[in-house]
Design an enzyme around this catalytic site. Structure first.
Site, short mmCIF file in Angstrom:
data_model
loop_
_atom_site.label_atom_id
_atom_site.label_comp_id
_atom_site.label_asym_id
_atom_site.label_seq_id
_atom_site.Cartn_x
_atom_site.Cartn_y
_atom_site.Cartn_z
N CYS A 99 0.86 -1.18 0.00
CA CYS A 99 0.00 0.00 0.00
C CYS A 99 0.90 1.24 0.00
CB CYS A 99 -0.88 0.00 1.24
SG CYS A 99 -1.71 -1.57 1.48
N CYS A 138 1.59 3.09 3.35
CA CYS A 138 1.86 2.25 4.53
C CYS A 138 2.73 2.97 5.56
CB CYS A 138 2.57 0.98 4.09
SG CYS A 138 3.00 -0.09 5.47
N LYS A 151 -1.90 5.96 20.48
CA LYS A 151 -3.08 6.34 19.71
C LYS A 151 -4.02 7.16 20.58
CE LYS A 151 -3.14 2.22 16.75
NZ LYS A 151 -2.03 1.43 17.35
#
Ligand SMILES: *Cc1c(COP(=O)(O)O)cnc(C)c1O
Ligand code: SF4
Length: 349
Positions: free
Chosen positions: A107, A110, A316
């Site tokens: 991808c 990425c 995160k």
């Protein structure tokens, strides 16, 4: 077609891409420079269904050679939290196990592009043994996340013994497999694989990385259904990508379609600051308002959390928790050290 054969038929050479008419605007030399920067693999399943939203994810773009100052080699700090090869242990109760760094597709956005496709990053038998011993010796590890690379490109002969060894570790209560396979190589979801997963005592979650409703072909839908019918809990991860899915109706359609396939939309990621990925980012404040448009317009259970991974391994957080300091500068409070961290997002506008 057998899945391994199908995997080997993916296009990996710029000249193959040119021959298939997928790189009309680039010279072979430019394509080679792109490949030298980051490997190419375009899976057969994607070629048969090459919509714009799919091509943008897998066909190299000359803008990948523009690195921004803010972009990092290892944007989420995997290496900083790696106690030994193949393990990243950033949160106390969860650890990543990265056995292979190969994928069925490379991808273009990425976040681990500095490492994926690098065969020397794969674990050999001895390294795998040490990684499993680390998990065994750390009783605080409640969940093991198999990622990479794509763990499902491993053959059953390699993968199933790893799953069985993890299953035998008492304190590991969940094995989570992060994979792009359901959308890029659905034939890999074989009955044998599904049987093995559903026979383990440990619950196995599959988190499928899917970015566009165009990826939900009949074969992909069927592979997800097969897992759901076998009782495997399914999550999805999506990266918000300019020109691919930065549109409210596309996101609504994607998340509703996933939910209808018994896949819980889990995370929508703002693209990490990986090198050469600026053209995939829209300004974060626009991204947040786009995301907020989902509330009230689709069912609450279809809405994933919109996540930013604070660069350099600070964890995160929800994008909405960020403070916009002006222009492309933001600050986020790290769940790991409790401190505010400033982040400068490059923007292609
Ligand atoms: C994303 C990530 C996890 C998983 O986080 P969840 O919020 O549980 O999905 C675990 N470890 C690392 C290093 C990660 O980057
Ligand atoms: S499949 Fe995942 S790890 Fe592999 S290139 Fe795509 S985003 Fe990266």
């Amino acid at each position: 077609m057998n899945w391994a054969r199908e995997l080997s038929k993916g296009l990996i050479d710029p000249s193959q891409l040119k021959k298939s008419g997928l790189l009309p605007d680039l010279s072979v030399q430019q394509c080679q420079a792109l490949k030298d920067n980051f490997d190419i693999r375009v899976p057969v399943a994607f070629l048969e269904n090459a919509t714009e939203a799919i091509k943008k994810q897998v066909i190299p773009d000359i803008r990948e050679l523009n690195f921004m100052n803010q972009e990092l080699v290892d944007p989420v700090g995997d290496e900083k939290h790696s106690p030994l090869k193949g393990i990243t242990h950033r949160y106390i109760d969860r650890a990543l196990l990265k056995v292979t760094h190969q994928c069925a597709v490379y991808c273009r956005f990425c976040f681990r592009r500095y490492k994926v496709s690098d065969a020397s990053a794969n674990l050999n038998a001895l390294e795998l043994k040490s990684a499993l011993a680390y998990i065994q010796n750390h009783s605080e590890i409640w969940e093991v996340i198999l990622t990479g690379g794509d763990p499902l490109v491993l053959t059953d002969a390699t993968l199933l013994p790893i799953l069985k060894q993890l299953d035998a570790i008492q304190h590991v209560k969940i094995i989570r497999i992060h994979t792009r396979i359901p959308s890029v190589l659905p034939s890999r979801i074989t009955n044998e694989l599904v049987d093995c997963i559903s026979r383990l005592n440990t619950t196995v979650y599959i988190a499928a990385h899917i970015n566009s409703p165009d990826e939900l072909t009949p074969d992909t839908s069927q592979s997800l259904r097969k897992l759901a019918k076998a009782g495997v809990p399914l999550l999805s991860q999506t990266v918000l990508l300019k020109g691919v899915n930065d549109d409210l109706s596309v996101l609504q359609n994607l998340f509703k379609s996933l939910a209808a396939l018994a896949v819980k939309p889990y995370y929508l990621h703002y693209p990490d600051l990986a090198q050469g990925t600026d053209h995939f980012r829209i300004p974060l404040e626009h991204a947040i308002s786009l995301y907020q448009g989902l509330r009230g317009t689709i069912a609450g259970h279809c809405i994933p959390q919109f996540i930013v991974d604070i660069p350099d391994g600070f964890g995160k957080v929800t994008a909405e928790s960020g403070a916009h300091l002006g222009h492309s500068e933001w600050a986020f409070k790290s769940p790991l050290d409790g401190e505010q961290h400033k982040v400068l997002y490059s923007r292609s506008e």
